[in-house]
Write an enzyme that holds these catalytic residues in place. Structure first.
Site, short mmCIF file in Angstrom:
data_model
loop_
_atom_site.label_atom_id
_atom_site.label_comp_id
_atom_site.label_asym_id
_atom_site.label_seq_id
_atom_site.Cartn_x
_atom_site.Cartn_y
_atom_site.Cartn_z
N ASN A 96 4.91 -1.69 -9.56
CA ASN A 96 4.86 -2.41 -8.26
C ASN A 96 3.73 -1.89 -7.37
OD1 ASN A 96 5.93 0.08 -7.52
ND2 ASN A 96 7.47 -0.76 -6.15
N LYS A 97 3.02 -0.85 -7.83
CA LYS A 97 1.97 -0.24 -7.00
C LYS A 97 0.67 -1.06 -7.07
CE LYS A 97 4.34 3.42 -5.65
NZ LYS A 97 5.65 3.20 -6.25
N GLN A 98 -0.31 -0.66 -6.24
CA GLN A 98 -1.58 -1.39 -6.19
C GLN A 98 -2.20 -1.46 -7.59
OE1 GLN A 98 -0.60 0.86 -3.99
NE2 GLN A 98 -1.19 0.26 -1.92
#
Ligand SMILES: Cc1ncc(COP(=O)(O)O)c(C=O)c1O
Length: 373
Positions: free
Chosen positions: A186-188
């Site tokens: 879900n991170k960049q």
């Protein structure tokens, strides 16, 4: 007549393309799945992206935070001050080292640590501050750094949600102290699981590289260990994916910003508080899109209602000190950090990622508007 199913809109989605597949396949076919040449290449690119002299890739953000506290010399009987309005790992790593997590309240505007609350929480046992850049918004680094200097504390930055953000014009990761990034999907950017620690110190970097690799020393052979370490290595398949992700970091960050800007337009007039906008000192890297519901609104009912429309939302974030294991272990209770608690009661994450289509955002905005009417 057939009833058409509503298309589901998820909370987040990674940006994976053919280039990522190609890079991962290359490693798979090379047979060198760990400790090959790809890990160092990923570290180089990441260091370059955030302007850090050194970067050590690790197996998760949590592992990176744990090692950063090792660098700080945190141990039995120490206290580590952090934010209650964060992911549990920000506090758990202190417990791993036998220290006690101490929660200072947050600023209701930025949702990051309030430096005055941190100052009030310092005791003779305080050893370090874990400063979190929540939802990608840079925390008050200068004020926290000054506090650390005044009291002889270590500053560790939990930038797990903030790759690409800038404080006073400079990227997080380039401010000298150890900063930790995370790459869960879900991170960049994602490496599946993974993380990294940046630092400006050659000695800290050398220690990180040894600690993540079972305490091996630069000079030792495979079964010689100079210190107690961990297996916190990032494998080469994950690092290869990380390279693909960094190659398009600019596009990912721009896409996320565009989606955030569009939400700001679409949610105008909807009765929610929107995330804080950037200012001259703080440039957010968009991680999640969290809105604050009006006081008194039944958030669970809103989440349920949107779920019924095929839209994933989540209460986000609970205050760490009120998690059951924290209450049991330390006797923490309501009232310890009132701003964090009041924020936790009303904030909610809505679907957000770099390639979220406008029509999905329109559906989210319409559903939210109707749920709140
Ligand atoms: C603020 C913060 N700290 C630490 C972590 C831990 O990272 P990881 O899940 O990679 O261990 C996360 C990840 O969700 C996070 O959001």
């Amino acid at each position: 007549m057939t009833v058409q199913a509503v298309r589901q809109i998820g909370l987040s989605a990674p940006w994976i393309d053919e280039r990522d597949e190609e890079l991962v396949l290359e490693v798979l076919r090379s047979g060198r799945l760990s400790l090959g040449p790809v890990g160092p290449r990923f570290e180089e690119l990441l260091a370059e992206a955030v302007g850090a002299p050194y970067c050590a890739a690790v197996s998760s953000g949590t592992a990176g935070l744990h090692l950063a506290l090792r660098l700080a010399g945190v141990g039995e009987g120490d206290e580590v001050i952090t934010s209650p309005y964060s992911f549990v790992a920000s506090a758990n790593v202190a417990i791993y080292e036998g220290a006690t997590p101490v929660f200072a309240d947050i600023d209701p505007r930025t949702l990051n640590l309030d430096p005055d609350a941190v100052a009030a929480a310092v005791t003779p046992r305080t050893r370090a501050i874990v400063a979190v850049d929540i939802f990608g918004y840079p925390c008050e680094l200068d004020a926290l750094r000054a506090l650390c200097d005044e009291h002889g504390l270590a500053l560790v930055e939990d930038a797990c949600e903030a790759l690409g953000a800038r404080y006073k014009g400079r990227p997080l990761g380039s401010h000298g102290h150890p900063a930790v990034f995370a790459f869960y999907p879900n991170k960049q950017i994602t490496t599946g699981e993974g993380g990294a620690v940046t630092t400006a110190s050659a000695d800290e970097h050398e220690l990180l590289v040894s600690l993540r690799n079972q305490g091996r020393l630069e000079t030792s052979s495979w079964l010689q260990h100079g210190r107690l370490g961990f297996n916190y290595r990032l494998d080469d398949l994950s690092a290869a994916l990380g390279i693909g992700q960094l190659e398009k970091l600019g596009r990912i960050l721009a896409g996320r910003r565009e989606v955030a800007d569009r939400y700001r337009e679409l949610l105008a007039g909807v009765d929610v508080e929107l995330p804080l906008a950037d200012d001259a000192d703080h440039e957010r890297s968009w991680f999640v899109y969290v809105v604050k519901l009006p006081e008194g609104v039944d958030r669970d009912a809103v989440v349920h209602r949107l779920a019924g429309d095929g839209i994933a939302c989540a209460p986000y974030l609970p205050s760490i000190h009120l998690q059951s294991y924290m209450r049991e272990r330390y006797g923490f209770a309501e009232g310890l950090c009132p701003v964090s608690e009041a924020t936790s009661a009303r904030t909610m994450a809505i679907p957000f990622h770099a390639r979220l289509p406008r029509e999905d955002q329109e559906r989210v905005a319409a559903a939210l508007r109707s749920a709140l009417q």
